[in-house]
Design a protein around this motif. Structure first.
Motif, short mmCIF file in Angstrom:
data_model
loop_
_atom_site.label_atom_id
_atom_site.label_comp_id
_atom_site.label_asym_id
_atom_site.label_seq_id
_atom_site.Cartn_x
_atom_site.Cartn_y
_atom_site.Cartn_z
N LEU A 147 0.82 -1.20 0.00
CA LEU A 147 0.00 0.00 0.00
C LEU A 147 0.86 1.26 0.00
CD1 LEU A 147 -2.83 -1.01 2.52
CD2 LEU A 147 -2.97 -0.88 0.03
N ALA A 148 1.96 1.24 0.79
CA ALA A 148 2.81 2.43 0.86
C ALA A 148 3.49 2.70 -0.48
CB ALA A 148 3.86 2.25 1.96
N VAL A 149 4.03 1.64 -1.10
CA VAL A 149 4.68 1.82 -2.40
C VAL A 149 3.67 2.22 -3.47
CG1 VAL A 149 5.95 0.62 -4.23
CG2 VAL A 149 6.58 0.26 -1.85
N GLY A 150 2.48 1.59 -3.43
CA GLY A 150 1.45 1.95 -4.39
C GLY A 150 1.01 3.40 -4.24
N PHE A 151 0.81 3.84 -2.99
CA PHE A 151 0.42 5.23 -2.73
C PHE A 151 1.50 6.18 -3.21
CE2 PHE A 151 0.50 9.03 -0.05
CZ PHE A 151 -0.81 9.49 -0.19
N TRP A 152 2.76 5.88 -2.88
CA TRP A 152 3.89 6.72 -3.28
C TRP A 152 3.97 6.81 -4.81
CZ3 TRP A 152 7.53 9.93 -1.27
CH2 TRP A 152 8.64 10.21 -2.07
N THR A 153 3.85 5.69 -5.48
CA THR A 153 3.99 5.67 -6.95
C THR A 153 2.86 6.43 -7.64
OG1 THR A 153 5.11 3.52 -6.80
CG2 THR A 153 4.23 4.17 -8.95
N ILE A 154 1.63 6.18 -7.18
CA ILE A 154 0.47 6.78 -7.85
C ILE A 154 0.35 8.27 -7.54
CG2 ILE A 154 -2.06 6.79 -7.98
CD1 ILE A 154 -1.93 3.75 -7.45
N VAL A 155 0.47 8.63 -6.25
CA VAL A 155 0.19 10.01 -5.84
C VAL A 155 1.35 10.94 -6.16
CG1 VAL A 155 -0.32 11.51 -3.87
CG2 VAL A 155 -1.43 9.28 -4.07
N THR A 156 2.58 10.51 -5.99
CA THR A 156 3.72 11.42 -6.15
C THR A 156 4.43 11.30 -7.49
OG1 THR A 156 5.34 9.89 -5.17
CG2 THR A 156 4.10 11.30 -3.67
N ILE A 157 4.12 10.25 -8.28
CA ILE A 157 4.81 10.09 -9.56
C ILE A 157 3.82 10.07 -10.73
CG2 ILE A 157 6.33 8.60 -10.93
CD1 ILE A 157 7.57 7.62 -8.34
N ILE A 158 2.91 9.09 -10.72
CA ILE A 158 2.02 8.91 -11.88
C ILE A 158 1.05 10.07 -12.03
CG2 ILE A 158 0.23 7.45 -12.87
CD1 ILE A 158 1.60 5.05 -11.62
N MET A 159 0.35 10.45 -10.96
CA MET A 159 -0.65 11.50 -11.06
C MET A 159 -0.05 12.85 -11.46
SD MET A 159 -3.30 10.57 -7.95
CE MET A 159 -4.24 12.06 -8.24
N PRO A 160 1.06 13.31 -10.86
CA PRO A 160 1.64 14.59 -11.31
C PRO A 160 2.08 14.54 -12.77
CG PRO A 160 2.49 14.01 -9.15
CD PRO A 160 1.74 12.82 -9.64
N MET A 161 2.65 13.39 -13.21
CA MET A 161 3.09 13.28 -14.60
C MET A 161 1.91 13.31 -15.56
SD MET A 161 6.32 13.29 -14.74
CE MET A 161 7.72 13.10 -13.62
N VAL A 162 0.84 12.60 -15.22
CA VAL A 162 -0.35 12.60 -16.08
C VAL A 162 -0.94 14.01 -16.15
CG1 VAL A 162 -2.72 11.75 -16.30
CG2 VAL A 162 -0.88 10.17 -15.70
N PHE A 163 -1.00 14.69 -15.01
CA PHE A 163 -1.53 16.05 -14.99
C PHE A 163 -0.65 16.97 -15.83
CE2 PHE A 163 -1.52 20.32 -13.10
CZ PHE A 163 -2.85 20.66 -13.27
N MET A 164 0.68 16.83 -15.73
CA MET A 164 1.59 17.68 -16.48
C MET A 164 1.43 17.46 -17.98
SD MET A 164 5.74 17.88 -16.42
CE MET A 164 5.89 16.37 -17.40
N VAL A 165 1.34 16.19 -18.39
CA VAL A 165 1.18 15.89 -19.82
C VAL A 165 -0.14 16.46 -20.33
CG1 VAL A 165 0.92 14.05 -21.51
CG2 VAL A 165 2.65 13.85 -19.72
N ASP A 166 -1.22 16.28 -19.56
CA ASP A 166 -2.51 16.81 -19.97
C ASP A 166 -2.47 18.34 -20.06
OD1 ASP A 166 -5.59 16.39 -20.28
OD2 ASP A 166 -5.40 17.89 -18.67
N LEU A 167 -1.83 18.98 -19.08
CA LEU A 167 -1.75 20.44 -19.06
C LEU A 167 -0.95 20.97 -20.23
CD1 LEU A 167 -2.47 23.01 -17.43
CD2 LEU A 167 -0.30 22.70 -16.19
N SER A 168 0.06 20.21 -20.68
CA SER A 168 0.91 20.68 -21.77
C SER A 168 0.16 20.81 -23.09
CB SER A 168 2.11 19.73 -21.95
OG SER A 168 1.70 18.48 -22.49
#
Length: 302
Positions: free
Chosen positions: A17-38
């Motif tokens: 759960l900790a690794v999944g939370f870290w990966t999704i919230v701090t890596i995947i979600m910001p990257m997806v948001f950045m790509v969409d915003l671009s």
């Protein structure tokens, strides 16, 4: 099941759960948001989500052509800054490897335990000072009235004072110095795991020192070399504070341009596009290193 047997159900569940939370919230979600915003236009907050908020390639087109409406007028400043950053980061990564490899080999295969502790202390203690202070320290040392130019002047060398900052010498020195540990420790971990008898056997068979390092030590240390180079390149290409402090008047580094998109022009979609372009360049570099070394991504994380 073996993972839960080794760690227990409670600890195993927590780790997943900790690794999944870290990966999704701090890596995947910001990257997806950045790509969409671009791919979004610059709009007032009240217009976001409205009829004008449509996907567009305008931000990427600006990187190539600037504000010009002609496809033949290239945005030479930003394109040149991008390629200068990538090429300089590759060169600094190779320089870092050339500096760190002998140190890592000495620590792993030659140094006694006492000397190893001394070397580790000498390497780690300077990094108790943060990046900003180190950058300003380099600026003071290499300025026209700084310590280095004062020494050159006392020695009577022609050309003093030399404009180290204007020639980006200070920038490159600081970037190289900042990531020494990032290169040394992966190399040390890889070389330390090699059986010293293999090196002794090659030496007994008459192999010259360069042959031993090139064909015995380095093939074994490939995961550490690839890991160190990947980390060093990505941190160098993505450095922000050091180029802003030590960049000369003619300095072109891509990350301050990205910073300006966000915090000077307040054009977050364009900044996201520029950041994503830099991210793609870093991914290409990582894949190239893996291809050249013949390693898989999982092998460099050991």
């Amino acid at each position: 099941m073996s993972f839960f047997e080794r760690n227990g159900v409670l600890i195993g569940t927590y780790l997943i759960l900790a690794v999944g939370f870290w990966t999704i919230v701090t890596i995947i979600m910001p990257m997806v948001f950045m790509v969409d915003l671009s791919f979004r236009p610059k709009l007032a907050p009240s217009q976001v989500g409205g009829p004008l908020d449509e996907y567009t390639l305008k931000n990427y087109r600006y990187f190539l052509f600037g504000s010009s409406t002609s496809a033949e007028s290239w945005n030479t400043i930003h394109i040149r800054a991008f390629f200068v950053t990538i090429v300089a980061s590759i060169i600094l990564t190779l320089v870092n490897f050339a500096i760190c490899y002998p140190i890592a080999y000495y620590m792993a295969q030659a140094a006694t335990l006492k000397k190893l502790r001394i070397v580790l202390l000498l390497l780690i203690i300077p990094y108790w000072v943060n990046d900003i202070l180190r950058a300003f320290a380099f600026r003071i040392l290499l300025s026209e009235n700084g310590f280095v130019n004062s020494v050159l002047d006392l020695m009577g060398l022609a050309g003093a004072p030399f404009d180290f900052l204007g020639a980006n010498v200070g920038l490159y020195m600081a970037l190289c110095y900042s990531h020494l540990l990032i290169m040394i420790f992966p190399l040390y971990n890889a070389i330390e795991s090699q059986d010293h008898n293999q090196i002794e056997a090659a030496r007994d068979l008459g192999a010259p020192w360069w042959h031993i390092h090139l064909f015995v030590v380095m093939p074994h240390a490939k995961p550490g070399i690839a890991s160190g180079m990947t980390l060093c390149f990505m941190l160098t290409a993505g450095a922000v504070a050091t180029p802003m402090v030590l960049g000369g008047p003619r300095s072109l580094w891509f990350t301050p341009i990205v910073y300006d998109r966000f915090y000077q022009l307040f054009d977050w979609p364009q900044g996201a596009a520029y950041a994503f372009i830099l991210l793609l360049a870093c991914i290409v570099f990582v894949l190239t290193v893996l291809k050249i070394s013949g390693l898989k991504l999982g092998e460099i994380t050991r």
